[in-house]
Enzyme design. Structure first.
Site, mmCIF file in Angstrom:
data_model
loop_
_atom_site.group_PDB
_atom_site.id
_atom_site.type_symbol
_atom_site.label_atom_id
_atom_site.label_comp_id
_atom_site.label_asym_id
_atom_site.label_seq_id
_atom_site.Cartn_x
_atom_site.Cartn_y
_atom_site.Cartn_z
ATOM 1 N N PRO A 174 7.639 2.076 -36.582
ATOM 2 C CG PRO A 174 9.421 1.242 -37.816
ATOM 3 C CD PRO A 174 9.082 2.249 -36.756
ATOM 4 C CG PHE A 175 6.406 -3.483 -36.323
ATOM 5 C CD1 PHE A 175 5.913 -4.304 -37.332
ATOM 6 C CD2 PHE A 175 7.779 -3.255 -36.260
ATOM 7 C CE1 PHE A 175 6.769 -4.901 -38.242
ATOM 8 C CE2 PHE A 175 8.639 -3.853 -37.161
ATOM 9 C CZ PHE A 175 8.128 -4.690 -38.167
ATOM 10 N NE ARG A 176 -1.635 1.275 -34.396
ATOM 11 C CZ ARG A 176 -2.048 2.475 -34.823
ATOM 12 N NH1 ARG A 176 -1.840 2.840 -36.093
ATOM 13 N NH2 ARG A 176 -2.658 3.297 -34.008
ATOM 14 C CG LEU A 177 6.122 -1.244 -31.441
ATOM 15 C CD1 LEU A 177 7.367 -2.123 -31.365
ATOM 16 C CD2 LEU A 177 5.148 -1.592 -30.315
ATOM 17 C CG HIS A 178 2.954 5.206 -32.856
ATOM 18 N ND1 HIS A 178 3.437 4.803 -34.085
ATOM 19 C CD2 HIS A 178 1.617 4.967 -32.890
ATOM 20 C CE1 HIS A 178 2.442 4.362 -34.827
ATOM 21 N NE2 HIS A 178 1.327 4.436 -34.123
#
Length: 198
Positions: A174-178
Site C-alpha cells: 500500500p501507498f507504493r511502499l513496495h
C-alpha cells in the site's frame, strides 16, 4: 542492512510465488521475459516459458538455430523477468547460461504433446519464410514422416539453464511502499540480500 540466505530458500520462495500465480494468472504463469545480447552489444528480449526451476537454475527450451540460442552461444549470460500482474509481484534473475544435458532435453521433449514435437521439427525458428503455407507444408511433411511412430528430439532443439548470480523479489505494498530485495550470490555460494528502495 544485508541478510544472508541460501539457494534452497530463494528457490522455495520463487516456487511458492509461481504456485500462487498458477491459481490467479489467466494464461502461462510460467511465462518470463528473456533478455540476451547480440555480437554488437544490442540487447534483445522475448517471452519464453520456464519449464523447470530448482537450485541448479531456471530452464527453458528452444530451437538451437534461433536468435536467442545464437546470442547465448556468443555471450552465455542472460536476464529473466517474471511478472504476475494478478499478484502484483515480480522476480528478476541474472546469471550465466549453460546448456542442459542431452538426457534432460530428451526427457522434456518426450513429455511434450505430439503436435508440439512435430512443430519443433518443422520450424526453422527465427529464419525468414516465404509465407504461412511454407510452415504448414513443413508441418504436414513432418507429420507424414513420423506418422504414428515415435518422434525423437531433433539435434537442433535443446534447452538452456540460467544459473542465477542475482535474484530480486518485488511485491506491491500500500501507498507504493513496495517490498523490494535483491540477493547476490557470494563466492562461498551463500547469498546476501539487500533491501532496495522501490
Amino acid at each position: 542492512m544485508s541478510e544472508p540466505a541460501n539457494t534452497a530458500e530463494l528457490i522455495a520462495r520463487f516456487q511458492l510465488w509461481l504456485s500462487e500465480a498458477g491459481k490467479s494468472e489467466i494464461n502461462d504463469p510460467n511465462a518470463m521475459s528473456l533478455a540476451t545480447v547480440d555480437a554488437d552489444g544490442m540487447p534483445s528480449i522475448r517471452m519464453v516459458l520456464l519449464k523447470h526451476a530448482d537450485e541448479a537454475g531456471f530452464v527453458f527450451y528452444t530451437n538451437l538455430g534461433s536468435q536467442k540460442a545464437a546470442e547465448l552461444h556468443g555471450n552465455p549470460q542472460a536476464a529473466l523477468c517474471f511478472h504476475w500482474k494478478s499478484l502484483q509481484r515480480q522476480v528478476r534473475v541474472q546469471g550465466q547460461v549453460q546448456p542442459v544435458s542431452n538426457a534432460e532435453a530428451d526427457a522434456y521433449f518426450a513429455s511434450r504433446p505430439r503436435d508440439s514435437r512435430i512443430g519443433a521439427w518443422a520450424s526453422k525458428q527465427s529464419q525468414p519464410m516465404q509465407g504461412r503455407f511454407e510452415l504448414e507444408k513443413r508441418v504436414a511433411e513432418k507429420a507424414l514422416r513420423f506418422n504414428i511412430g515415435e518422434i525423437p528430439r531433433p539435434e537442433f532443439w535443446s534447452g538452456f539453464r540460467v544459473v542465477p548470480s542475482t535474484i530480486e523479489f518485488w511485491e506491491a505494498k500500500p501507498f507504493r511502499l513496495h517490498d523490494r530485495k535483491r540477493y547476490v550470490r557470494q563466492a562461498d555460494d551463500a547469498w546476501q540480500g539487500t533491501p532496495l528502495f522501490p
